[in-house]
Design an enzyme around this catalytic site. Structure first.
Site, mmCIF file in Angstrom:
data_model
loop_
_atom_site.group_PDB
_atom_site.id
_atom_site.type_symbol
_atom_site.label_atom_id
_atom_site.label_comp_id
_atom_site.label_asym_id
_atom_site.label_seq_id
_atom_site.Cartn_x
_atom_site.Cartn_y
_atom_site.Cartn_z
ATOM 1 N N GLU A 157 -6.743 -8.868 3.832
ATOM 2 C CA GLU A 157 -7.266 -8.178 5.014
ATOM 3 C C GLU A 157 -8.034 -6.937 4.567
ATOM 4 O O GLU A 157 -7.439 -5.941 4.186
ATOM 5 C CB GLU A 157 -6.106 -7.772 5.936
ATOM 6 C CG GLU A 157 -6.562 -6.996 7.138
ATOM 7 C CD GLU A 157 -5.626 -5.852 7.517
ATOM 8 O OE1 GLU A 157 -5.685 -5.437 8.675
ATOM 9 O OE2 GLU A 157 -4.861 -5.368 6.653
ATOM 10 N N HIS A 185 -7.466 -0.065 1.147
ATOM 11 C CA HIS A 185 -6.802 1.174 0.735
ATOM 12 C C HIS A 185 -6.166 1.052 -0.656
ATOM 13 O O HIS A 185 -5.499 1.968 -1.115
ATOM 14 C CB HIS A 185 -5.710 1.547 1.744
ATOM 15 C CG HIS A 185 -6.197 1.543 3.162
ATOM 16 N ND1 HIS A 185 -6.951 2.561 3.690
ATOM 17 C CD2 HIS A 185 -6.059 0.631 4.158
ATOM 18 C CE1 HIS A 185 -7.241 2.286 4.960
ATOM 19 N NE2 HIS A 185 -6.718 1.113 5.252
ATOM 20 N N ASP A 213 -2.086 -7.322 2.753
ATOM 21 C CA ASP A 213 -2.327 -6.338 3.807
ATOM 22 C C ASP A 213 -3.147 -5.159 3.291
ATOM 23 O O ASP A 213 -2.948 -4.692 2.170
ATOM 24 C CB ASP A 213 -0.968 -5.828 4.314
ATOM 25 C CG ASP A 213 -1.097 -4.868 5.475
ATOM 26 O OD1 ASP A 213 -1.619 -5.279 6.526
ATOM 27 O OD2 ASP A 213 -0.687 -3.703 5.338
ATOM 28 N N ASN A 218 0.825 -1.206 0.000
ATOM 29 C CA ASN A 218 0.000 0.000 0.000
ATOM 30 C C ASN A 218 0.861 1.259 0.000
ATOM 31 O O ASN A 218 0.483 2.292 -0.539
ATOM 32 C CB ASN A 218 -0.904 -0.003 1.231
ATOM 33 C CG ASN A 218 -1.704 1.280 1.349
ATOM 34 O OD1 ASN A 218 -2.625 1.509 0.582
ATOM 35 N ND2 ASN A 218 -1.315 2.146 2.276
ATOM 36 N N ASP A 250 -7.951 5.769 -0.070
ATOM 37 C CA ASP A 250 -6.746 5.388 -0.806
ATOM 38 C C ASP A 250 -5.509 5.692 0.044
ATOM 39 O O ASP A 250 -4.615 4.860 0.194
ATOM 40 C CB ASP A 250 -6.704 6.168 -2.128
ATOM 41 C CG ASP A 250 -5.510 5.824 -3.014
ATOM 42 O OD1 ASP A 250 -4.756 4.896 -2.679
ATOM 43 O OD2 ASP A 250 -5.327 6.493 -4.041
#
Length: 495
Positions: A267, A241, A237, A106, A200
């Site tokens: 997740e 986002h 993960d 991310n 985001d």
């Protein structure tokens, strides 16, 4: 790898001690994990984080440094070096246990150089509100990995690979800042969670998947890491986002190049099952998700005791709505005490919760390291006070994991007909035995169950040893089973 009743173990927690002990411990425990009935082990992020040898791993710095290069103050990661990581995965594989690697793409943290760029302020509480004022500032977005010197990958990350930061210099300011560049387009990514307007942006230098070079590099990294360590799958993960279209594409790619089908779980931490279903739809069902709503039900049930209606514990959960995509959990590194999503399940309720995920036919259950091995640690709480936390071993857990392998077979019948005492049975198959599970969150529980002619004149005992009596069924297969107050019993046929 026996995937008939797959069981996943999260082999770490947030406060696992530093000093390179984890990879050797995985290797040491490989044989006993297989013997207990664990089929997959989820390892923490294995690459170098911004905080080097102290990093839990979620502050990704260099995905290609698996404890091989002298970066961020150490060669090894918190968990050990690359050789130990490979040895741990090989030890698991030798005993038929697979490995999931944690993928944190991310954001990146700990850039090597600053760049002078243009940014707009975004309202942290509604990121869709982006100011038209353009600020020229320095941001930490250039990742050159000088110590690695282009080994494994020559890709250099710069501001064109990111769309947001939370810190600018010259002028110095903290907040949420949208990077102005022509490579990724205006605004934030779509297909992300709508919390705070658009979620985001989470932290660090926020990766922008609209840059094609970035998505290709992340696919290349996946191919590289699968070749280096021979993992069995991935845990993804913070996917709420990250635009869903990216992970759909990435998962398709890794499954295509993998030698065997990979086990993938993501997740998406939301208690709204509709949001989880929407995500599964957006990625064409290509990943499983952790059942965060069920975890929250366990948390609430453990706090409310006899006031909680046990018959409703699967209401509005992923495993009830879409069992094929649900990975069930009782605890993880984010929900443990003093962590960001703190919502621990009280110790008295954990055996009940684990029985509900391990012995039923739906969902892939996850066991949390401290519940199997214990943990103690100290940290600061949200109020600034220092706390010492003891997470005790759950004594029944080892037996419950074994019971999943040995007795969780056949057709499932439920008696979720009382707020404080519920039961379910697995019929067994011609080759494999079943079980009867009964639990209470109040006083001693009792249920008379009609198990059918096939189980007439049989004898059961409590595998967990909480009840000492034997239970016998009559000629019609009816039997009365009991459990202690605030407890669970797993009744299995006696020889």
């Amino acid at each position: 790898m026996d995937m008939r009743n797959p069981t996943l173990l999260q082999f770490f927690h947030w406060y696992y001690p530093e000093g390179g002990q984890l990879w050797p411990e995985v290797a040491d425990r490989a044989a006993s994990l297989a013997e207990t009935g664990i089929s997959l082990v989820w390892l923490p992020p294995a690459y170098k984080g911004e905080s080097g040898g102290y990093s839990v791993g979620y502050d990704s710095y260099d995905l290609f440094d698996l404890g091989e290069f002298e970066q961020k103050g150490s060669r090894a990661t918190k968990y050990g070096d690359k050789e130990q990581l490979i040895a741990a995965i090989e030890a698991l594989k030798a005993h038929g246990v697979g490995t999931l690697l944690d993928v944190v793409v991310n954001h990146k943290m700990g850039a090597d150089e600053k760049e002078r760029v243009l940014v707009n302020r975004a309202n942290p509480d509604n990121r869709e509100e982006i100011s038209s004022e353009v600020i020229e500032a320095d941001i930490w977005t250039r990742f050159t990995f000088p110590a690695r010197g282009g080994q494994h990958s020559k890709f250099v990350w710069d501001y064109k690979c990111f769309n947001g930061v939370d810190h600018i210099e010259n002028p110095d300011e903290n907040g949420v800042f949208k990077i102005v560049n022509d490579y990724t387009g205006d605004g934030w990514n779509e297909q992300v969670d709508d919390e705070l307007g658009n979620f985001d942006y989470l932290m660090g230098a926020n990766i922008d998947f609209r840059n094609h070079a970035v998505t290709e590099e992340l696919k290349y990294w996946a191919r590289w890491v699968m070749n280096e360590v021979h993992c069995s799958g991935f845990r993804l993960d913070a996917v709420k986002h990250i635009p869903a279209w990216f992970y759909k594409e990435w998962i398709e790619h890794v499954q295509e190049v993998a030698e065997q089908p990979l086990f993938i779980v993501a997740e998406y931490w939301s208690f709204e099952v509709d949001k989880l279903m929407q995500y599964i739809d957006q990625v064409d069902g290509k990943t499983m998700l952790f059942d965060a709503p069920l975890h929250m039900n366990f948390h609430q049930a453990s706090l409310q005791g006899a006031d909680y209606d046990l018959s409703q514990i699967f209401n509005d959960t992923l495993v009830a709505r879409d069992p094929w995509h649900a990975v069930t959990i009782v605890a993880n590194h984010d929900t443990q005490p003093l962590q960001s999503l703190e919502a621990p399940v009280e110790a008295w309720f954990k055996p009940l919760a684990y029985a509900l995920i391990l012995l039923r036919e739906n969902g892939v259950p996850t066991v949390f390291y401290p519940d199997l091995y214990g943990a103690s640690y100290e940290d600061e709480g949200g109020d600034g006070g220092q706390y010492r936390i003891e997470m005790p071993v759950i004594p029944e857990l080892d037996t419950l994991i074994r019971a999943r392998r040995d007795y969780a077979h056949g057709v499932q019948t439920e008696w979720f007909d009382h707020p404080n005492c519920v039961a379910f049975a697995r019929s067994g198959t011609e080759e494999l035995p079943g079980c009867v599970v009964i639990m209470s969150n109040g006083d001693e529980g009792e249920k008379t169950l009609e198990l059918g002619e096939g189980l007439a004149n049989k004898r059961w005992h409590d595998l967990l040893g909480h009840r000492e009596e034997n239970v016998e069924s009559d000629e019609h297969g009816n039997a009365t089973f009991r459990c202690n107050g605030g407890s669970v019993s797993v009744w299995v046929l006696s020889e």
